[in-house]
Design a protein around this motif. Structure first.
Motif, PDB file in Angstrom:
ATOM      1  N   GLU A  46     -44.700  10.215  14.669  1.00 15.76           N
ATOM      2  CA  GLU A  46     -43.548  11.120  14.588  1.00 15.76           C
ATOM      3  C   GLU A  46     -43.772  12.486  15.209  1.00 15.76           C
ATOM      4  O   GLU A  46     -43.045  13.419  14.897  1.00 15.76           O
ATOM      5  CB  GLU A  46     -43.187  11.363  13.105  1.00 15.76           C
ATOM      6  CG  GLU A  46     -42.260  10.392  12.478  1.00 15.76           C
ATOM      7  CD  GLU A  46     -40.828  10.752  12.765  1.00 15.76           C
ATOM      8  OE1 GLU A  46     -40.289  10.177  13.722  1.00 15.76           O
ATOM      9  OE2 GLU A  46     -40.270  11.593  12.084  1.00 15.76           O
ATOM     10  N   HIS A  50     -41.092   8.331  18.448  1.00 13.96           N
ATOM     11  CA  HIS A  50     -39.796   7.990  19.063  1.00 13.96           C
ATOM     12  C   HIS A  50     -38.999   9.230  19.471  1.00 13.96           C
ATOM     13  O   HIS A  50     -37.812   9.111  19.763  1.00 13.96           O
ATOM     14  CB  HIS A  50     -38.974   7.100  18.117  1.00 13.96           C
ATOM     15  CG  HIS A  50     -38.463   7.799  16.896  1.00 13.96           C
ATOM     16  ND1 HIS A  50     -37.181   7.610  16.420  1.00 13.96           N
ATOM     17  CD2 HIS A  50     -39.040   8.682  16.058  1.00 13.96           C
ATOM     18  CE1 HIS A  50     -37.005   8.342  15.336  1.00 13.96           C
ATOM     19  NE2 HIS A  50     -38.115   8.994  15.085  1.00 13.96           N
ATOM     20  N   HIS A  51     -39.631  10.407  19.454  1.00 18.16           N
ATOM     21  CA  HIS A  51     -38.911  11.613  19.881  1.00 18.16           C
ATOM     22  C   HIS A  51     -38.896  11.730  21.401  1.00 18.16           C
ATOM     23  O   HIS A  51     -39.896  11.440  22.053  1.00 18.16           O
ATOM     24  CB  HIS A  51     -39.569  12.872  19.298  1.00 18.16           C
ATOM     25  CG  HIS A  51     -39.368  13.014  17.834  1.00 18.16           C
ATOM     26  ND1 HIS A  51     -40.237  12.486  16.918  1.00 18.16           N
ATOM     27  CD2 HIS A  51     -38.385  13.597  17.129  1.00 18.16           C
ATOM     28  CE1 HIS A  51     -39.800  12.755  15.696  1.00 18.16           C
ATOM     29  NE2 HIS A  51     -38.670  13.428  15.798  1.00 18.16           N
ATOM     30  N   ASP A  73     -34.104   8.225   8.562  1.00 18.69           N
ATOM     31  CA  ASP A  73     -34.047   8.720   9.943  1.00 18.69           C
ATOM     32  C   ASP A  73     -32.769   8.302  10.668  1.00 18.69           C
ATOM     33  O   ASP A  73     -32.432   8.893  11.696  1.00 18.69           O
ATOM     34  CB  ASP A  73     -35.271   8.277  10.748  1.00 18.69           C
ATOM     35  CG  ASP A  73     -35.960   9.465  11.392  1.00 18.69           C
ATOM     36  OD1 ASP A  73     -36.011  10.522  10.745  1.00 18.69           O
ATOM     37  OD2 ASP A  73     -36.428   9.347  12.535  1.00 18.69           O
ATOM     38  N   CYS A 115     -39.444   6.061  13.580  1.00 10.72           N
ATOM     39  CA  CYS A 115     -40.838   5.739  13.896  1.00 10.72           C
ATOM     40  C   CYS A 115     -41.275   4.543  13.034  1.00 10.72           C
ATOM     41  O   CYS A 115     -42.089   3.734  13.439  1.00 10.72           O
ATOM     42  CB  CYS A 115     -41.707   6.965  13.627  1.00 10.72           C
ATOM     43  SG  CYS A 115     -43.389   6.806  14.180  1.00 10.72           S
ATOM     44  N   ASP A 174     -38.977   9.619   7.367  1.00  7.78           N
ATOM     45  CA  ASP A 174     -39.603   8.790   8.403  1.00  7.78           C
ATOM     46  C   ASP A 174     -41.093   9.092   8.496  1.00  7.78           C
ATOM     47  O   ASP A 174     -41.906   8.179   8.671  1.00  7.78           O
ATOM     48  CB  ASP A 174     -38.911   9.050   9.756  1.00  7.78           C
ATOM     49  CG  ASP A 174     -39.269   7.997  10.802  1.00  7.78           C
ATOM     50  OD1 ASP A 174     -39.773   6.922  10.441  1.00  7.78           O
ATOM     51  OD2 ASP A 174     -39.021   8.265  12.002  1.00  7.78           O
ATOM     52  N   HIS A 201     -33.605  14.310  18.480  1.00  2.00           N
ATOM     53  CA  HIS A 201     -32.821  13.169  18.970  1.00  2.00           C
ATOM     54  C   HIS A 201     -31.408  13.643  19.289  1.00  2.00           C
ATOM     55  O   HIS A 201     -31.020  14.747  18.907  1.00  2.00           O
ATOM     56  CB  HIS A 201     -32.757  12.073  17.911  1.00  2.00           C
ATOM     57  CG  HIS A 201     -34.079  11.758  17.308  1.00  2.00           C
ATOM     58  ND1 HIS A 201     -35.009  10.955  17.924  1.00  2.00           N
ATOM     59  CD2 HIS A 201     -34.660  12.166  16.153  1.00  2.00           C
ATOM     60  CE1 HIS A 201     -36.081  10.872  17.182  1.00  2.00           C
ATOM     61  NE2 HIS A 201     -35.915  11.614  16.092  1.00  2.00           N
TER      62      HIS A 201
HETATM   63 MN    MN Z   1     -38.311   9.997  13.037  1.00  2.67          MN
END
Ligand code: MN
Ligand code: AMP
Length: 333
Positions: free
Chosen positions: A94, A116-117, A166, A136, A37, A298
């Motif tokens: 990321e 997106h974390h 990812d 991401c 990613d 995640h």
């Molecule tokens: Mn990622």
């Protein structure tokens, strides 16, 4: 709630578009020990900025694993732990925190943070944080579309790479219709999913196959077989002729057993620090455990690093994981 999120995303993407269009020189970065990613997001963004006539540098703290090296544009990635950036903006992808990049010298720059974390610290001048994105690369795709850049084969390849890796090759629980809609567009642009899967997942060295054998041979089970525990150190790696770059993806192997709900992988480095990676199925939340040790990630993929010896940290982590497995199993589909 969903509408709020869509509106926030739309305005964030528009702002990012405006700031990109009015600037000329960019530096792109992502987290240390890059994965698919981080590579896909950065390279897709780089090709899009090229198309707009911008100047682009990509700087990463560590080289990507070998099987990413022949993807388009990889020769452009500079490896450095410090950079004096004479640029108009730095796009950080990321990274929940700027320090995750492992590249110093970026602190005073105009930062565009796309991530997106969970728990992103919103450290940028512009921050777009969307935990609902499966990769991401999905967010980068939206930025590229907003910029009006055509989806070339290079861009599509990197967006697909980001999503394929990812989502754990479409195993994780954060996949949405939007994930497939973006993948559909990348396939229309010429991406070959079979070839991509072979390149990314079927590119092991013989040494890595040996390492898989050694790891699974020493695997322990806990919680009546619901938790797998993997361990690796430099002695094991060198006995198999491998480096840390060969370890990507190995953590997923135990999850192929039906009973196993979560995996924890302890990687002991040469100076004794322990990198801990975790993966899980469905609603078992390994990020909650990572958060207790200063890490993140995640629900189905998370990690952290500790400096205490393994025999000190291990008994603190395992009961927390067992608890998360019990919680997660309550809502099993
Ligand atoms: Mn990622
Ligand atoms: P890994 O097990 O290293 O592949 O990481 C799994 C996920 O957890 C990725 O999304 C990482 O970005 C995230 N992660 C790993 N280590 C950390 C950390 N120390 N802090 C925040 N996120 C992390």
């Amino acid at each position: 709630m969903i509408n709020d999120r869509v509106e926030a995303a739309t305005s964030a993407v528009r702002e990012i578009r405006e700031e990109i269009l009015r600037r000329q020189r960019f530096l792109l970065t992502s987290h240390a020990r890059p994965d698919g990613d981080s590579i896909g997001s950065q390279l897709a963004m780089a090709f899009a900025l090229d198309a707009l006539g911008k100047s682009v540098r990509i700087v990463n703290a560590d080289p990507a694993p070998d099987h990413y090296q022949d993807f388009p544009g990889m020769e452009r990635v500079e490896i450095a732990s410090h950079v004096s950036a004479d640029v108009d903006a730095v796009i950080v992808m990321e990274c929940s925190d700027l320090s995750r990049a492992g590249v110093s010298g970026l602190e005073g720059e105009f930062l565009i943070n796309i991530d997106h974390h969970a728990g992103n610290r919103l450290y940028g001048a512009l921050n777009w944080h969307d935990e609902s994105a499966a990769a991401c690369g999905e967010m980068v795709f939206d930025v590229i579309r907003e910029l009006g850049v055509p989806l070339t084969l290079e861009i599509a390849t990197h967006v697909y790479l980001a999503i394929l890796t990812d989502t754990g090759s479409f195993h994780h629980s954060n996949i949405t219709p939007r994930t497939f809609d973006i993948c559909r567009q990348t396939v229309e642009a010429g991406v070959n999913p079979a070839a991509m899967a072979r390149r990314v997942f079927d590119s092991n060295s013989f040494g890595k196959l040996k390492l898989i054998g050694a790891l699974l041979d020493s695997m322990e089970l806990a919680d009546e077989g619901r938790l797998a525990i993997l361990y690796m150190d430099d002695t094991m790696l060198s006995a198999c002729g491998c480096t840390h770059n060969d370890t990507e993806g190995l953590i997923n192997l135990p999850l192929t057993a039906r009973e196993i709900q979560a995996v924890i992988f302890f990687k002991v480095g040469p100076n004794g620090d322990v990198r801990v990676s975790m993966r899980s199925k469905y609603d078992v939340d390994v990020r909650a455990v990572a958060g207790r040790f200063g890490g993140g990630g995640h629900k189905n993929a998370a990690g952290f690093t500790v400096t205490e010896p393994l025999d000190v940290v291990r008994p603190r982590i395992i009961p927390l994981l067992v608890e998360e497995i019990a919680q997660g199993l309550k809502s099993r589909p």
